[in-house]
Structure formats: C-alpha cells, structure tokens
Design a protein around this motif. Structure first.
Motif, mmCIF file in Angstrom:
data_model
loop_
_atom_site.group_PDB
_atom_site.id
_atom_site.type_symbol
_atom_site.label_atom_id
_atom_site.label_comp_id
_atom_site.label_asym_id
_atom_site.label_seq_id
_atom_site.Cartn_x
_atom_site.Cartn_y
_atom_site.Cartn_z
ATOM 1 N N PHE A 1 -5.272 -5.377 -3.146
ATOM 2 C CA PHE A 1 -3.889 -5.377 -3.639
ATOM 3 C C PHE A 1 -3.830 -5.878 -5.082
ATOM 4 C CE2 PHE A 1 -1.693 -6.174 0.754
ATOM 5 C CZ PHE A 1 -1.969 -4.876 1.129
ATOM 6 N N ASN A 2 -4.564 -6.951 -5.362
ATOM 7 C CA ASN A 2 -4.506 -7.590 -6.672
ATOM 8 C C ASN A 2 -5.244 -6.817 -7.753
ATOM 9 O OD1 ASN A 2 -2.947 -9.745 -5.731
ATOM 10 N ND2 ASN A 2 -4.763 -10.851 -5.060
ATOM 11 N N SER A 3 -6.270 -6.090 -7.376
ATOM 12 C CA SER A 3 -7.073 -5.376 -8.362
ATOM 13 C C SER A 3 -7.606 -4.077 -7.766
ATOM 14 C CB SER A 3 -8.224 -6.275 -8.821
ATOM 15 O OG SER A 3 -8.933 -5.653 -9.848
ATOM 16 N N PRO A 4 -6.711 -3.122 -7.481
ATOM 17 C CA PRO A 4 -7.163 -1.889 -6.812
ATOM 18 C C PRO A 4 -8.171 -1.087 -7.626
ATOM 19 C CG PRO A 4 -4.874 -1.685 -7.513
ATOM 20 C CD PRO A 4 -5.282 -3.106 -7.749
ATOM 21 N N GLY A 5 -8.081 -1.147 -8.942
ATOM 22 C CA GLY A 5 -9.007 -0.406 -9.779
ATOM 23 C C GLY A 5 -10.414 -0.962 -9.770
ATOM 24 N N SER A 6 -10.555 -2.214 -9.347
ATOM 25 C CA SER A 6 -11.870 -2.859 -9.290
ATOM 26 C C SER A 6 -12.430 -2.907 -7.877
ATOM 27 C CB SER A 6 -11.771 -4.282 -9.836
ATOM 28 O OG SER A 6 -11.362 -4.259 -11.174
ATOM 29 N N THR A 7 -11.687 -2.390 -6.941
ATOM 30 C CA THR A 7 -12.091 -2.434 -5.538
ATOM 31 C C THR A 7 -13.130 -1.353 -5.259
ATOM 32 O OG1 THR A 7 -9.899 -3.250 -4.943
ATOM 33 C CG2 THR A 7 -11.212 -2.316 -3.168
ATOM 34 N N LYS A 8 -14.082 -1.671 -4.409
ATOM 35 C CA LYS A 8 -15.112 -0.702 -4.051
ATOM 36 C C LYS A 8 -14.486 0.532 -3.406
ATOM 37 C CE LYS A 8 -18.813 -4.017 -3.204
ATOM 38 N NZ LYS A 8 -19.716 -4.566 -2.186
ATOM 39 N N ARG A 9 -15.088 1.656 -3.689
ATOM 40 C CA ARG A 9 -14.617 2.920 -3.126
ATOM 41 C C ARG A 9 -14.576 2.856 -1.601
ATOM 42 N NH1 ARG A 9 -17.262 6.772 -0.760
ATOM 43 N NH2 ARG A 9 -19.241 5.983 -1.506
ATOM 44 N N ALA A 10 -15.613 2.297 -0.998
ATOM 45 C CA ALA A 10 -15.673 2.218 0.462
ATOM 46 C C ALA A 10 -14.508 1.415 1.030
ATOM 47 C CB ALA A 10 -17.005 1.611 0.899
ATOM 48 N N THR A 11 -14.094 0.381 0.328
ATOM 49 C CA THR A 11 -12.960 -0.432 0.772
ATOM 50 C C THR A 11 -11.666 0.365 0.703
ATOM 51 O OG1 THR A 11 -14.065 -2.464 0.056
ATOM 52 C CG2 THR A 11 -11.668 -2.565 0.366
ATOM 53 N N ILE A 12 -11.457 1.058 -0.411
ATOM 54 C CA ILE A 12 -10.252 1.892 -0.542
ATOM 55 C C ILE A 12 -10.237 2.955 0.555
ATOM 56 C CG2 ILE A 12 -9.038 3.561 -2.015
ATOM 57 C CD1 ILE A 12 -8.833 0.684 -3.033
ATOM 58 N N GLU A 13 -11.375 3.577 0.792
ATOM 59 C CA GLU A 13 -11.437 4.608 1.831
ATOM 60 C C GLU A 13 -11.174 4.026 3.215
ATOM 61 O OE1 GLU A 13 -15.230 6.461 1.016
ATOM 62 O OE2 GLU A 13 -14.271 7.948 -0.288
ATOM 63 N N ALA A 14 -11.624 2.805 3.466
ATOM 64 C CA ALA A 14 -11.351 2.156 4.745
ATOM 65 C C ALA A 14 -9.858 1.904 4.909
ATOM 66 C CB ALA A 14 -12.136 0.848 4.851
ATOM 67 N N ILE A 15 -9.226 1.468 3.846
ATOM 68 C CA ILE A 15 -7.777 1.195 3.893
ATOM 69 C C ILE A 15 -7.001 2.478 4.127
ATOM 70 C CG2 ILE A 15 -5.787 0.436 2.527
ATOM 71 C CD1 ILE A 15 -7.768 -1.589 1.161
ATOM 72 N N ILE A 16 -7.285 3.515 3.356
ATOM 73 C CA ILE A 16 -6.495 4.746 3.495
ATOM 74 C C ILE A 16 -6.828 5.504 4.777
ATOM 75 C CG2 ILE A 16 -6.093 4.969 1.015
ATOM 76 C CD1 ILE A 16 -8.215 7.177 0.927
ATOM 77 N N SER A 17 -7.960 5.201 5.395
ATOM 78 C CA SER A 17 -8.287 5.862 6.666
ATOM 79 C C SER A 17 -7.289 5.475 7.752
ATOM 80 C CB SER A 17 -9.710 5.517 7.110
ATOM 81 O OG SER A 17 -9.791 4.176 7.552
ATOM 82 N N VAL A 18 -6.704 4.297 7.621
ATOM 83 C CA VAL A 18 -5.705 3.858 8.596
ATOM 84 C C VAL A 18 -4.453 4.734 8.505
ATOM 85 C CG1 VAL A 18 -4.275 1.905 9.355
ATOM 86 C CG2 VAL A 18 -6.603 1.499 8.520
ATOM 87 N N PHE A 19 -4.145 5.214 7.316
ATOM 88 C CA PHE A 19 -2.956 6.041 7.122
ATOM 89 C C PHE A 19 -3.076 7.398 7.802
ATOM 90 C CE2 PHE A 19 -2.535 3.880 2.730
ATOM 91 C CZ PHE A 19 -1.947 2.766 3.297
ATOM 92 N N GLY A 20 -4.264 7.814 8.116
ATOM 93 C CA GLY A 20 -4.469 9.129 8.726
ATOM 94 C C GLY A 20 -5.394 9.969 7.868
ATOM 95 N N ASN A 21 -5.081 11.216 7.735
ATOM 96 C CA ASN A 21 -5.938 12.175 7.055
ATOM 97 C C ASN A 21 -5.742 12.120 5.544
ATOM 98 O OD1 ASN A 21 -7.789 14.209 6.743
ATOM 99 N ND2 ASN A 21 -6.352 15.840 7.223
ATOM 100 N N TYR A 22 -6.224 11.054 4.931
ATOM 101 C CA TYR A 22 -6.143 10.890 3.479
ATOM 102 C C TYR A 22 -7.538 10.994 2.887
ATOM 103 C CZ TYR A 22 -1.266 9.491 3.037
ATOM 104 O OH TYR A 22 0.097 9.482 3.023
ATOM 105 N N ARG A 23 -7.590 11.364 1.615
ATOM 106 C CA ARG A 23 -8.841 11.459 0.873
ATOM 107 C C ARG A 23 -8.618 10.845 -0.497
ATOM 108 N NH1 ARG A 23 -11.150 17.200 0.763
ATOM 109 N NH2 ARG A 23 -11.960 16.518 2.750
ATOM 110 N N LEU A 24 -9.641 10.203 -1.011
ATOM 111 C CA LEU A 24 -9.564 9.573 -2.318
ATOM 112 C C LEU A 24 -9.868 10.601 -3.397
ATOM 113 C CD1 LEU A 24 -9.226 6.901 -3.871
ATOM 114 C CD2 LEU A 24 -11.680 6.542 -3.601
ATOM 115 N N TYR A 25 -8.957 10.744 -4.365
ATOM 116 C CA TYR A 25 -9.125 11.670 -5.479
ATOM 117 C C TYR A 25 -9.121 10.892 -6.784
ATOM 118 C CZ TYR A 25 -8.034 15.673 -2.492
ATOM 119 O OH TYR A 25 -8.059 16.629 -1.523
#
Length: 102
Positions: free
Chosen positions: A71-95
């Motif tokens: 939340f505090n630094s999304p641009g510095s967060t590991k890709r795997a972490t972002i993908e784990a978070i958005i996986s909860v939302f359903g069928n999302y993909r990181l672009y």
C-alpha cells in the motif's frame, strides 16, 4: 511515384491511429487500475465481500506487513506480491503501460 509513397504513408498513419484507438477502447473495457489505487481496490474488495484484512491476506497468502508495505510503496513492491494481491480479485493480470501524457 512520390505521390504513391505519400498516399501510402497517410494510409499507414490512419491505420495506426485507428489501431491505437481500438487498443485504448479495449483497455478501457477491461477493469484496469494503476498500482497507486491498490489500497483503495483492496479496501473496496474487503468491504464489498464483508471480509477482514486478515482474511484477504490469507487468501493472497501474504502477511499484513507485506500488504501494508505494498500500500505504501506499490511501485517498489515485488511483482509476485502484486500478483498475489490481485489474484484475490479474480481473473486479473498485471500489465505495464505508458502513462498517458494528455
């Protein structure tokens, strides 16, 4: 012959503009959001689904500390972490995309 090249250039430019318009329209139809909205999206998801942040973290298989760091630094967060978070939302993909200069 020069006029044929000019005409072809004009056609190609028109086609490229149309492709950009179609691509932009397609992206708008997808529910996309910038990483800067990650906290708001998670907060809304938790509220809409009547779950706690702890439950969300369990679903994402991350700790609350990791979530709050994202939340505090999304641009510095590991890709795997972002993908784990958005996986909860359903069928999302990181672009990755360019920021619209307009």
């Amino acid at each position: 012959m020069k006029s044929n090249i000019t005409e072809i250039k004009l056609r190609v430019n028109a086609l490229l503009k149309e492709l950009e318009r179609l691509e932009a329209s397609e992206l708008e139809n997808r529910e996309m959001f910038p990483l800067s909205e990650l906290k708001q999206r998670v907060t809304r998801y938790v509220k809409d689904n009547d779950i706690t942040i702890d439950t969300f973290c369990e679903l994402a298989m991350i700790s609350k500390t990791t979530l709050y760091a994202a939340f505090n630094s999304p641009g510095s967060t590991k890709r795997a972490t972002i993908e784990a978070i958005i996986s909860v939302f359903g069928n999302y993909r990181l672009y990755v995309g360019r920021v619209d200069a307009n």
